[in-house]
Design a protein around this motif. Structure first.
Motif, PDB file in Angstrom:
ATOM      1  N   GLU A  32       4.961  62.165  54.656  1.00  0.00           N
ATOM      2  CA  GLU A  32       6.049  62.799  53.909  1.00  0.00           C
ATOM      3  C   GLU A  32       5.611  63.171  52.493  1.00  0.00           C
ATOM      4  O   GLU A  32       5.882  64.282  52.016  1.00  0.00           O
ATOM      5  CB  GLU A  32       7.250  61.857  53.838  1.00  0.00           C
ATOM      6  CG  GLU A  32       8.400  62.398  53.037  1.00  0.00           C
ATOM      7  CD  GLU A  32       9.526  61.406  52.868  1.00  0.00           C
ATOM      8  OE1 GLU A  32      10.559  61.803  52.303  1.00  0.00           O
ATOM      9  OE2 GLU A  32       9.383  60.238  53.273  1.00  0.00           O
ATOM     10  N   MET A  33       4.920  62.268  51.817  1.00  0.00           N
ATOM     11  CA  MET A  33       4.466  62.543  50.452  1.00  0.00           C
ATOM     12  C   MET A  33       3.429  63.678  50.441  1.00  0.00           C
ATOM     13  O   MET A  33       3.442  64.522  49.552  1.00  0.00           O
ATOM     14  CB  MET A  33       3.879  61.281  49.812  1.00  0.00           C
ATOM     15  CG  MET A  33       4.877  60.135  49.709  1.00  0.00           C
ATOM     16  SD  MET A  33       6.439  60.582  48.975  1.00  0.00           S
ATOM     17  CE  MET A  33       6.002  60.693  47.282  1.00  0.00           C
ATOM     18  N   ARG A  44      12.495  72.103  51.836  1.00  0.00           N
ATOM     19  CA  ARG A  44      12.992  70.741  51.709  1.00  0.00           C
ATOM     20  C   ARG A  44      14.215  70.572  52.592  1.00  0.00           C
ATOM     21  O   ARG A  44      15.123  71.402  52.569  1.00  0.00           O
ATOM     22  CB  ARG A  44      13.356  70.487  50.260  1.00  0.00           C
ATOM     23  CG  ARG A  44      13.513  69.064  49.954  1.00  0.00           C
ATOM     24  CD  ARG A  44      13.468  68.835  48.486  1.00  0.00           C
ATOM     25  NE  ARG A  44      13.538  67.402  48.304  1.00  0.00           N
ATOM     26  CZ  ARG A  44      13.540  66.817  47.168  1.00  0.00           C
ATOM     27  NH1 ARG A  44      13.457  67.532  46.071  1.00  0.00           N
ATOM     28  NH2 ARG A  44      13.605  65.534  47.080  1.00  0.00           N
ATOM     29  N   LEU A  45      14.245  69.489  53.372  1.00  0.00           N
ATOM     30  CA  LEU A  45      15.381  69.225  54.240  1.00  0.00           C
ATOM     31  C   LEU A  45      16.528  68.624  53.432  1.00  0.00           C
ATOM     32  O   LEU A  45      16.310  67.840  52.511  1.00  0.00           O
ATOM     33  CB  LEU A  45      14.992  68.263  55.360  1.00  0.00           C
ATOM     34  CG  LEU A  45      13.999  68.783  56.389  1.00  0.00           C
ATOM     35  CD1 LEU A  45      13.627  67.675  57.358  1.00  0.00           C
ATOM     36  CD2 LEU A  45      14.569  69.965  57.131  1.00  0.00           C
ATOM     37  N   ILE A  49      20.203  65.899  56.952  1.00  0.00           N
ATOM     38  CA  ILE A  49      19.246  66.038  58.051  1.00  0.00           C
ATOM     39  C   ILE A  49      18.140  64.996  57.931  1.00  0.00           C
ATOM     40  O   ILE A  49      17.799  64.325  58.906  1.00  0.00           O
ATOM     41  CB  ILE A  49      18.654  67.460  58.074  1.00  0.00           C
ATOM     42  CG1 ILE A  49      19.760  68.467  58.347  1.00  0.00           C
ATOM     43  CG2 ILE A  49      17.543  67.576  59.103  1.00  0.00           C
ATOM     44  CD1 ILE A  49      19.349  69.897  58.209  1.00  0.00           C
ATOM     45  N   SER A  50      17.572  64.851  56.735  1.00  0.00           N
ATOM     46  CA  SER A  50      16.445  63.929  56.572  1.00  0.00           C
ATOM     47  C   SER A  50      16.863  62.470  56.721  1.00  0.00           C
ATOM     48  O   SER A  50      16.105  61.659  57.248  1.00  0.00           O
ATOM     49  CB  SER A  50      15.774  64.139  55.218  1.00  0.00           C
ATOM     50  OG  SER A  50      16.653  63.806  54.158  1.00  0.00           O
ATOM     51  N   GLY A  51      18.058  62.110  56.271  1.00  0.00           N
ATOM     52  CA  GLY A  51      18.527  60.721  56.392  1.00  0.00           C
ATOM     53  C   GLY A  51      18.636  60.268  57.835  1.00  0.00           C
ATOM     54  O   GLY A  51      18.052  59.245  58.226  1.00  0.00           O
ATOM     55  N   MET A  55      16.432  57.410  59.868  1.00  0.00           N
ATOM     56  CA  MET A  55      17.059  56.281  60.570  1.00  0.00           C
ATOM     57  C   MET A  55      16.725  56.295  62.062  1.00  0.00           C
ATOM     58  O   MET A  55      16.574  55.242  62.679  1.00  0.00           O
ATOM     59  CB  MET A  55      18.578  56.301  60.359  1.00  0.00           C
ATOM     60  CG  MET A  55      18.981  56.038  58.919  1.00  0.00           C
ATOM     61  SD  MET A  55      18.239  54.557  58.197  1.00  0.00           S
ATOM     62  CE  MET A  55      18.925  53.285  59.221  1.00  0.00           C
ATOM     63  N   ALA A  56      16.600  57.493  62.640  1.00  0.00           N
ATOM     64  CA  ALA A  56      16.212  57.592  64.051  1.00  0.00           C
ATOM     65  C   ALA A  56      14.799  57.059  64.263  1.00  0.00           C
ATOM     66  O   ALA A  56      14.539  56.334  65.228  1.00  0.00           O
ATOM     67  CB  ALA A  56      16.324  59.034  64.527  1.00  0.00           C
TER      68      ALA A  56
END
Length: 103
Positions: A32-33, A44-45, A49-51, A55-56
């Motif tokens: 990710e970085m 950028r999401l 969406i990114s959260g 978690m998935a």
């Protein structure tokens, strides 16, 4: 270190799946970085969406790599038992605690 802690809790020899759980998460953060540096904020999401995606991934790896060993070695039952012992201890100690009248 995670395998050593797991060994002391379960007395089961390491299978390295617990370590792979944390290695996979570390690789995900590194990826990710790196993508943030490469894309420079261009793509950028949104957090909505990114959260859930994060978690998935965490949920999937917990279910596939972490929980099977916890359940196989009975650490879930040991933890529940220890929690109930702690709760009973706190319940027994509460009448002994004298709070100030202004509290």
């Amino acid at each position: 270190m995670d395998e050593v802690i797991y060994y002391y809790l379960s007395r089961a020899y390491p299978t390295w799946l617990v370590t792979w759980f944390f290695v996979l998460h570390g690789a995900g953060v590194a990826f990710e970085m790196a993508m943030k540096k490469v894309l420079g904020g261009y793509l950028r999401l949104h957090r909505l969406i990114s959260g859930p995606m994060t978690m998935a991934l965490v949920g999937f790896t917990v279910v596939r790599l972490f929980l099977p060993h916890v359940i196989r070695h009975g650490l879930d039952k040991k933890s529940i038992n220890e929690d109930s012992v702690l709760a009973q201890f706190v319940k027994d100690c509460l009448p002994l605690i004298h709070l100030p009248s202004s509290f």
